[in-house]
Design a protein around this motif. Structure first.
Motif, mmCIF file in Angstrom:
data_model
loop_
_atom_site.group_PDB
_atom_site.id
_atom_site.type_symbol
_atom_site.label_atom_id
_atom_site.label_comp_id
_atom_site.label_asym_id
_atom_site.label_seq_id
_atom_site.Cartn_x
_atom_site.Cartn_y
_atom_site.Cartn_z
ATOM 1 N N THR A 196 0.836 -1.199 0.000
ATOM 2 C CA THR A 196 0.000 0.000 0.000
ATOM 3 C C THR A 196 0.872 1.250 0.000
ATOM 4 O O THR A 196 2.060 1.200 0.375
ATOM 5 N N TRP A 216 2.035 -2.484 -9.400
ATOM 6 C CA TRP A 216 1.297 -1.288 -9.012
ATOM 7 C C TRP A 216 0.837 -0.507 -10.235
ATOM 8 O O TRP A 216 1.483 -0.544 -11.291
ATOM 9 N N ASP A 220 -0.339 5.336 -8.874
ATOM 10 C CA ASP A 220 0.057 5.064 -7.496
ATOM 11 C C ASP A 220 1.575 5.118 -7.344
ATOM 12 O O ASP A 220 2.091 5.607 -6.337
#
Length: 279
Positions: A196, A216, A220
């Protein structure tokens, strides 16, 4: 540059010529000849040093060779040797295999790196440990010849923490004890793969040497890079997972420092012609 030792060269030869060359024996080949390898297409050569060592085992004199990493064009000679006809036929295929496969990987790497650097000149392209067993030295030399570097040569050279490790020790425990881990490692590079943005931000703040982002989305990744830049942090950002020559430019545009890929190992062999002549 990486080199195969004498034992490894003998092993490669023994795979193709375990006892003798039955065809040359039956035909009773005599006399001397020249053998040369020629580009059928443009590419980066790799493996000539290994072929030269093979030639030495059979007393074949190398008359000319390009060095690994040199670029060659269609029709150019890569390597030329002279020796007994029977010995030339023993080295023919094993030498061609090395040149075609290693040059194919080197050329694929060169094209990949060129694409990445066209939009991000400071980026580094690294390759994973997902190579075919028993080919490590050959493929590592090939990707280096093409302009990339190994991401990790082995489990022994750097520390890279995956979620599989965190299952046993916990993310917060690792992050909170980063300085202790750094000292315990003797100052070795420590990287961590995160899932994350929040995890990435924390690891950057803690000063991990690099943070790896696997599969990813581009946006992001950009946000993580921007966060790192705002802090003026020295943490490197690596993008990995599914990166190939068709999408590498998109990943490079995100501003990451390192592209990690396996795809370079699967470049098609370079098309190389063998010429054998009587002298």
């Amino acid at each position: 540059m990486i080199e195969l030792n004498s034992f490894e060269i003998d092993y490669i030869i023994a795979e193709d010529v375990p006892l003798l060359d039955l065809t040359s024996l039956v035909l009773q080949l005599e006399g001397d000849g020249n053998i040369s390898f020629v580009f059928r297409e443009n590419g980066v050569v790799c493996g000539t040093e290994e072929v030269e060592k093979i030639f030495e085992k059979f007393n074949i004199e190398v008359l000319h060779k390009k060095r690994s990493g040199e670029f060659g064009r269609k029709g150019e000679e890569i390597l030329k040797g002279r020796g007994k006809a029977s010995d030339i036929h023993k080295v023919w295929k094993v030498s061609l295999n090395i040149l075609e496969y290693m040059s194919g990987i080197a050329t694929n790497t060169y094209n990949f790196v060129s694409k990445a650097k066209s939009v991000n000149p400071d980026i580094t392209v690294s390759t994973t440990r997902k190579y075919m067993p028993f080919t490590k030295k050959l493929v590592m030399k090939a990707i280096i010849s093409g302009g990339a570097v190994p991401h990790r040569l082995s489990l022994s050279d750097t520390i890279l923490i995956f979620k599989e490790h965190l299952t046993f020790v916990g993310f917060e425990n690792v992050v909170n004890n980063f300085e202790r881990l750094k000292k315990k490692s003797g100052g070795k590079t420590i990287g961590i793969e995160v899932e994350t943005k929040e995890e990435a931000f924390v690891c950057i703040e803690k000063g991990f040497d690099f943070v790896q982002l696997d599969k990813w989305h581009f946006e992001d990744i950009k946000q993580v890079v921007e966060f790192r830049n705002k802090l003026n942090s020295k943490t490197l950002i690596a993008a990995a997972g599914g990166i190939n020559i068709n999408n590498v430019e998109d990943y490079a545009k995100t501003g990451v420092d390192i592209i990690v890929t396996t795809s370079l190992y699967w470049g098609k062999p370079l098309d190389i012609k063998t010429k054998i002549e009587k002298v």
